[in-house]
Design a protein around this motif. Sequence first.
Motif, PDB file in Angstrom:
ATOM      1  N   MET A   1       0.946  -1.049   0.074  1.00  0.00           N
ATOM      2  CA  MET A   1       0.133  -0.056  -0.015  1.00  0.00           C
ATOM      3  C   MET A   1       0.750   1.325   0.148  1.00  0.00           C
ATOM      4  SD  MET A   1      -2.867   1.294   2.829  1.00  0.00           S
ATOM      5  CE  MET A   1      -1.700   1.105   4.177  1.00  0.00           C
ATOM      6  N   LYS A   2       0.829   2.211  -1.112  1.00  0.00           N
ATOM      7  CA  LYS A   2       1.440   3.434  -0.903  1.00  0.00           C
ATOM      8  C   LYS A   2       0.574   4.258  -0.247  1.00  0.00           C
ATOM      9  CE  LYS A   2       3.521   2.780  -5.493  1.00  0.00           C
ATOM     10  NZ  LYS A   2       3.547   3.076  -6.961  1.00  0.00           N
ATOM     11  N   ALA A   3       1.145   4.713   0.958  1.00  0.00           N
ATOM     12  CA  ALA A   3       0.653   5.423   1.838  1.00  0.00           C
ATOM     13  C   ALA A   3       1.417   6.487   2.595  1.00  0.00           C
ATOM     14  CB  ALA A   3      -0.083   4.551   2.943  1.00  0.00           C
ATOM     15  N   THR A   4       1.038   7.610   2.955  1.00  0.00           N
ATOM     16  CA  THR A   4       1.868   8.414   3.928  1.00  0.00           C
ATOM     17  C   THR A   4       1.726   8.107   5.344  1.00  0.00           C
ATOM     18  OG1 THR A   4       1.414  10.490   2.145  1.00  0.00           O
ATOM     19  CG2 THR A   4       2.277  10.808   4.531  1.00  0.00           C
ATOM     20  N   ASP A   5       2.727   7.926   6.108  1.00  0.00           N
ATOM     21  CA  ASP A   5       2.815   7.598   7.331  1.00  0.00           C
ATOM     22  C   ASP A   5       2.946   8.754   8.235  1.00  0.00           C
ATOM     23  OD1 ASP A   5       2.069   4.946   7.024  1.00  0.00           O
ATOM     24  OD2 ASP A   5       4.211   4.242   7.436  1.00  0.00           O
ATOM     25  N   LYS A   6       1.953   8.922   9.312  1.00  0.00           N
ATOM     26  CA  LYS A   6       2.474  10.119  10.393  1.00  0.00           C
ATOM     27  C   LYS A   6       1.920   9.856  11.403  1.00  0.00           C
ATOM     28  CE  LYS A   6      -0.518  11.695   7.255  1.00  0.00           C
ATOM     29  NZ  LYS A   6      -1.464  12.566   6.265  1.00  0.00           N
ATOM     30  N   LYS A   7       2.308  10.584  12.459  1.00  0.00           N
ATOM     31  CA  LYS A   7       1.914  10.666  14.033  1.00  0.00           C
ATOM     32  C   LYS A   7       1.150  11.845  14.204  1.00  0.00           C
ATOM     33  CE  LYS A   7       4.671   7.234  16.328  1.00  0.00           C
ATOM     34  NZ  LYS A   7       5.231   7.023  17.852  1.00  0.00           N
ATOM     35  N   ILE A   8      -0.191  11.578  14.599  1.00  0.00           N
ATOM     36  CA  ILE A   8      -1.134  12.598  15.101  1.00  0.00           C
ATOM     37  C   ILE A   8      -1.192  12.669  16.467  1.00  0.00           C
ATOM     38  CG2 ILE A   8      -3.568  13.484  14.884  1.00  0.00           C
ATOM     39  CD1 ILE A   8      -3.572  12.271  12.156  1.00  0.00           C
ATOM     40  N   ASP A   9      -0.934  14.079  17.173  1.00  0.00           N
ATOM     41  CA  ASP A   9      -1.192  14.198  18.538  1.00  0.00           C
ATOM     42  C   ASP A   9      -2.381  14.283  19.122  1.00  0.00           C
ATOM     43  OD1 ASP A   9       1.583  14.554  19.434  1.00  0.00           O
ATOM     44  OD2 ASP A   9       1.596  16.309  18.372  1.00  0.00           O
ATOM     45  N   THR A  10      -3.002  13.450  20.139  1.00  0.00           N
ATOM     46  CA  THR A  10      -4.518  13.610  20.316  1.00  0.00           C
ATOM     47  C   THR A  10      -4.124  13.907  21.992  1.00  0.00           C
ATOM     48  OG1 THR A  10      -4.347  11.196  21.091  1.00  0.00           O
ATOM     49  CG2 THR A  10      -4.885  11.892  18.747  1.00  0.00           C
ATOM     50  N   ARG A  11      -5.262  13.953  22.779  1.00  0.00           N
ATOM     51  CA  ARG A  11      -5.307  14.011  24.299  1.00  0.00           C
ATOM     52  C   ARG A  11      -4.676  12.961  24.999  1.00  0.00           C
ATOM     53  NH1 ARG A  11     -11.497  14.543  24.888  1.00  0.00           N
ATOM     54  NH2 ARG A  11     -11.385  15.454  22.503  1.00  0.00           N
ATOM     55  N   HIS A  12      -4.962  11.589  24.139  1.00  0.00           N
ATOM     56  CA  HIS A  12      -4.263  10.484  24.665  1.00  0.00           C
ATOM     57  C   HIS A  12      -3.103   9.916  24.350  1.00  0.00           C
ATOM     58  CE1 HIS A  12      -8.010  10.351  27.099  1.00  0.00           C
ATOM     59  NE2 HIS A  12      -8.882  10.066  26.028  1.00  0.00           N
ATOM     60  N   GLY A  13      -2.476  10.678  23.563  1.00  0.00           N
ATOM     61  CA  GLY A  13      -1.038  10.418  23.164  1.00  0.00           C
ATOM     62  C   GLY A  13      -1.067  10.356  21.575  1.00  0.00           C
ATOM     63  N   ARG A  14       0.410  10.155  21.003  1.00  0.00           N
ATOM     64  CA  ARG A  14       0.422  10.167  19.692  1.00  0.00           C
ATOM     65  C   ARG A  14      -0.065   8.928  19.202  1.00  0.00           C
ATOM     66  NH1 ARG A  14       6.317  13.248  17.820  1.00  0.00           N
ATOM     67  NH2 ARG A  14       5.452  15.096  18.629  1.00  0.00           N
ATOM     68  N   ILE A  15      -0.717   9.077  17.808  1.00  0.00           N
ATOM     69  CA  ILE A  15      -1.248   7.945  17.113  1.00  0.00           C
ATOM     70  C   ILE A  15      -0.603   7.857  15.730  1.00  0.00           C
ATOM     71  CG2 ILE A  15      -3.465   6.914  16.188  1.00  0.00           C
ATOM     72  CD1 ILE A  15      -3.436   7.123  19.385  1.00  0.00           C
ATOM     73  N   ARG A  16      -0.180   6.616  15.590  1.00  0.00           N
ATOM     74  CA  ARG A  16       0.302   6.205  14.166  1.00  0.00           C
ATOM     75  C   ARG A  16      -0.874   6.273  13.051  1.00  0.00           C
ATOM     76  NH1 ARG A  16       5.346   4.908  11.858  1.00  0.00           N
ATOM     77  NH2 ARG A  16       6.191   6.295  13.314  1.00  0.00           N
TER      78      ARG A  16
END
Length: 288
Positions: A1-16
């Motif tokens: 799968m050609k996808a962009t991987d990122k980490k997103i900050d939320t109130r409960h921690g970073r989500i990949r």
Amino acid sequence: MKATDKKIDTRHGRIRVSDTEGAGLPLLFLHGAGTCRKVFERQCRPHLLERTRIIALDLPGHGDSDDAEDPEIAYSLTGMIDTIDEVLVSLGVRQLAIFGWGLGGHLAIEMLGRSRLVEGLLLSGTPPVSRGLIGALRGFHPSVDLLFATKQHWSEREFKRFEQLCLGHSATPDIRNAIARADGQLRSIFSQSIIRGDGHDQRRTVLHAEVPVFLVNGADDPFIRRGYVAGFEDHARNRFVELIEGAGHAAFREKPEPFNGLLDRFIDKVLENRSDKTPRVAASRQAG
């Protein structure tokens, strides 16, 4: 799968998150307890990618996402939904379809109960149960295996048993590592949240859904009651129940070809349902 991987900050921690982006129908993949977003690798085929924007995330306490600083809140049904909502807002996603497996399916049903923006659900290994212990037991087989799937700490034997029951022979080193890495607190906290009846009544939510709902399970799934799930079928209301022979709890990994054919049918139904609603919306605006 050609996808962009990122980490997103939320109130409960970073989500990949892995996101194929694009203009297709947003399709959110929600994995089961103890695994990670990579479990869906056999669904990411060119035909699906042509029509959808696939978003797969590691839930809190799983995969490459952070463990929760406040587990009692973050790992509850409400806390998990809040985290997913924050991720979707960050990605600019409003309307979407969801494929949820196991725990991910319960999250998907709750998201439908909360929002009119969910355009369809495909559930696998997830019986939509009523609130409380009795409601849960109507959808699940009571067994020692089901009980240890809610334990915080496992022995080596229990680890291997969980892998076999959930994935059959389809586990890869990445998935085994994910199972070993998962925060065991989530298993006990989330199961307690479901049993005490947090959130919407999941049986009622599915029975009253106004969007397509597919319940696709392996014929040999060791956890769910086939007769209970069969009772949800109602083609007139766009509810479809399908069994995949020779597959267990992870039918989408064990038998990807028949499962992916049903996933395509699901996307067809979601897009068809969206088209059916468009003329009514346009007519309503003109009348106003």
